[in-house]
Design an enzyme around this catalytic site. Structure first.
Site, short mmCIF file in Angstrom:
data_model
loop_
_atom_site.label_atom_id
_atom_site.label_comp_id
_atom_site.label_asym_id
_atom_site.label_seq_id
_atom_site.Cartn_x
_atom_site.Cartn_y
_atom_site.Cartn_z
CE LYS A 72 -4.61 1.87 2.22
NZ LYS A 72 -5.04 1.55 3.71
CD GLU A 124 -19.20 -3.01 9.42
OE1 GLU A 124 -18.05 -2.71 9.07
OE2 GLU A 124 -18.87 -4.21 8.81
NE ARG A 130 -20.69 -3.63 6.14
CZ ARG A 130 -19.46 -4.07 4.97
NH1 ARG A 130 -19.98 -3.75 4.22
NH2 ARG A 130 -18.72 -5.41 5.73
#
Length: 645
Positions: A287, A376, A404
């Protein structure tokens, strides 16, 4: 600032132009694409490290596959900047995440190359599988590719999609972009599992040697490809546990390979394109690749804001006076303060320890604060399990992401009436992240649930008071505290904490003929509007209601007995939100008044700065003042109900 793309990138207006280039030229394209992303994001802002990490993959995908006929789904989507630049949006990419500009995420309405709208994580596999199954049903030779990060792979939906893909017999490719990062460092057993794959040198060398040798054997000899596949599978099981997880789900596993080797990526993707059925390619990337500071501090450079690309200095606003803190930081410091006095307090967040500022507690009290990954649903039910054992759990989830886990909120928390504290960060309009991230619906979807307390602080002191109240032993119901992204209004914010009885508001200012009822941070907009109206001799009353459920009925009786014009203000959808609750109360008690509801209208709100979007939605200070003028100038004193949405 004029940002000029490199000479090869200038020639690419869609992937057809990319395909005209030689394989050798792809290295230069990658270099120019990476530099263009750095130039634009440093000057105009946006997500940064994620797109730099997939430059080679992006180029290879559009070079090998026939997009947009072949359909490419980018999970989450903040890594899709290179994709946007290569698909006709290069020249207006500077408008990315700006008001009326390009979305910061793939969006179907924006381009035919954006096959699926994303923003939340872990949806790509299910979406791409749906596309592949539809193509098979229609008899189309259409390829479907899902690009998903190792962080997003931790969510249940990703496993549900893989579980189905293994038996659906659909032609799809899952690309697992493994960089050990989401926004913060990845956590959990899957991270360790993938690390085991990437570090099993014995397996990877043996696998490469076998396939290199097998590639030289002519088809039809006694040693067939089927036999070779069986041998490879046996070697995998013997040497390491590397790909058993994916192949147990009937996904053919390939990799891991270097995700920054464009030549290798093109070769592998061309081979995989010819192999039917469900398959997974595991690539290793960094990244922030190509910008050294982003490689070294990947969390900081996920979305750094504007910066000097040469020195790496991140530009910060300079103020002469002390500024209010961010609401998230008030939460982060206050939960520590409370936990030091109450050993029942625990903290939970799904992959957002920095964004929610629970990281402060994780650093200071590592045995009492937990990052559970992008999960979640698990975060909510984990919190519920802890609550059954007498713990006071602060479950901190962004408002948009809480959607969610709605079933778990209802089934595992509310029905059992467990006192989990839901701290909904980024409630209201979040700004440049746009439609997928606005916290528009939590007031409406939480207040309809039995046993639920729904609150919102007007300032930092009120946030502290609500957190203090929520952790008291006398608070025995699920408790929502919603607060916005960004700064509050109190430079001196560390006030003494006091209990606020659920269902009690406060009158901030008395007035004449018209009352403003505010819920949460927009109460500050109402206060500013009232100050503006003083010069016009208009004198609205102002009530900070603090709770959308239960409502302060005593306060509302006072309001409707005295005022025949009422304005409600909230930073949530007007459909079913706080204003709707006030109308329900009014109808139930047979009051008549002219009521105007200010909030987020019943359509999707795109990206822009919070101020731009609050103005568009019509609940900033000037809009509130205008609503007061309009109602006072109508001259209607009859008893009517007028809800303006």
């Amino acid at each position: 600032m004029d940002i000029t793309p490199g000479p090869l990138l200038q020639q690419i207006t869609d992937p057809k132009d990319l395909k005209k280039l030689s394989r050798e030229q792809l290295h230069q394209v990658c270099s120019e694409l990476r530099q263009y992303i750095i130039d634009v994001v440093s000057t105009h802002g946006g997500h940064f490290g994620a797109s730099l990490g997939v430059v080679e993959l992006t180029v290879a995908l559009h070079y090998v596959f026939n997009t947009p006929y072949d359909q490419l789904v980018w999970d989450v989507g903040h890594q899709a900047y290179g994709h946007k630049i290569l698909t006709g949006r290069r020249d207006n990419f500077y408008t990315n995440r700006k008001y009326k500009g390009l979305s910061g995420f793939p969006r179907r309405a924006e381009s035919q190359y954006d096959s699926f709208g994303v923003g939340h994580s872990s949806t790509s596999i299910s979406a791409a599988l749906g596309m592949a199954m539809a193509a098979k049903y229609k008899g189309e030779d259409r390829k479907s590719v899902a690009v998903i990060g190792d962080g997003a792979m931790t969510a249940g939906l990703a496993f549900e999609g893989m579980n189905h893909a293994g038996v659906a017999d659909a032609d799809m490719l899952i690309i697992l972009n493994d960089n050990c990062m989401s926004i913060d460092q990845n956590v959990g057993a899957l991270k360790e599992y993938l690390t085991d794959i990437t570090t099993s040198r014995t397996y990877n060398k043996l696998k490469d040697d076998i396939w290199n040798a097998l590639g030289k054997l002519p088809v039809g000899k006694r040693f067939t490809r089927e036999m070779a596949s069986k041998l490879e599978h046996s070697i995998k099981g013997f040497v390491s546990k590397s790909s058993n997880l994916f192949e147990a789900l009937n996904l053919r596993y390939f990799g891991p390979i270097d995700g920054h080797n464009i030549t290798k990526l093109v070769d592998v993707l061309q081979d995989l394109k010819k192999i039917p059925g469900p398959k997974l390619l595991h690539i290793l990337t960094v990244k922030g690749k190509g910008y050294s500071l982003a490689e070294k501090d990947q969390t900081k450079w996920h979305a750094p804001g504007l910066f000097d690309k040469i020195t790496g200095e991140i530009y910060k606003k300079k103020f002469d006076l002390p500024q209010p803190p961010k609401y998230q930081d008030v939460f982060g410091h206050t939960i520590i303060e409370l936990a030091e006095k109450n050993n029942k307090i625990l903290g939970v967040t799904p992959a957002m320890p920095s964004g929610s500022s629970l990281k402060f507690m994780m650093d200071k009290m590592p045995d009492r604060a937990f990052d559970v990954g992008i999960c979640e649903q698990h975060a909510v039910t984990l919190s519920a399990g802890m609550a059954t054992q007498g713990m006071k759990v602060f479950c901190n989830i962004y408002s948009s992401f809480m959607q969610r886990a709605y079933d778990q909120v209802v089934h595992d928390v509310a029905i059992q009436d467990l006192p989990v504290v839901f701290c909904l960060d980024r409630a209201g309009l979040v700004g440049e992240d746009g439609a997928t991230h606005h916290g528009a619906y939590d007031i409406a979807y939480m207040r309809c649930i039995p046993n639920m307390i729904v609150s919102a602080p007007m300032n930092e002191s009120e946030l502290r008071n609500l957190m203090y109240t929520a952790q008291l032993d006398t608070t025995v119901h699920p408790f929502v505290i919603r607060y916005p992204r960004g700064e509050g209004v109190m430079p001196v914010w560390k006030t003494e904490m006091k209990e606020i009885k659920p269902g009690t508001g406060r009158k901030l200012k008395d007035g004449e003929r018209i009352a403003i009822l505010s819920f949460g941070h927009p109460g500050n907009f109402a206060a500013a509007a009232i100050r503006e109206l003083r010069t016009e001799e208009l004198n609205p009353a102002h009530y900070d209601m603090r709770f959308a459920k239960p409502l302060d009925e005593n306060l509302l009786h006072e309001v409707f007995a005295k005022f025949d014009k009422v304005i409600t203000v909230e930073d949530g959808t007007v459909q079913g939100g706080f204003g709707s609750a006030v109308l329900e109360f009014m109808a139930m008690h047979h009051y008549g008044a002219e009521v105007k509801i200010l909030g987020m209208p019943d359509h999707v709100i795109e990206q822009g700065t919070p101020k731009e979007l609050q103005k568009e939605c019509g609940y900033d200070a000037p809009a509130i003042a205008a609503a007061v003028r309009e109602m006072m100038n109508e001259g209607q004193h009859s008893v009517i109900h007028k809800s303006i949405l």
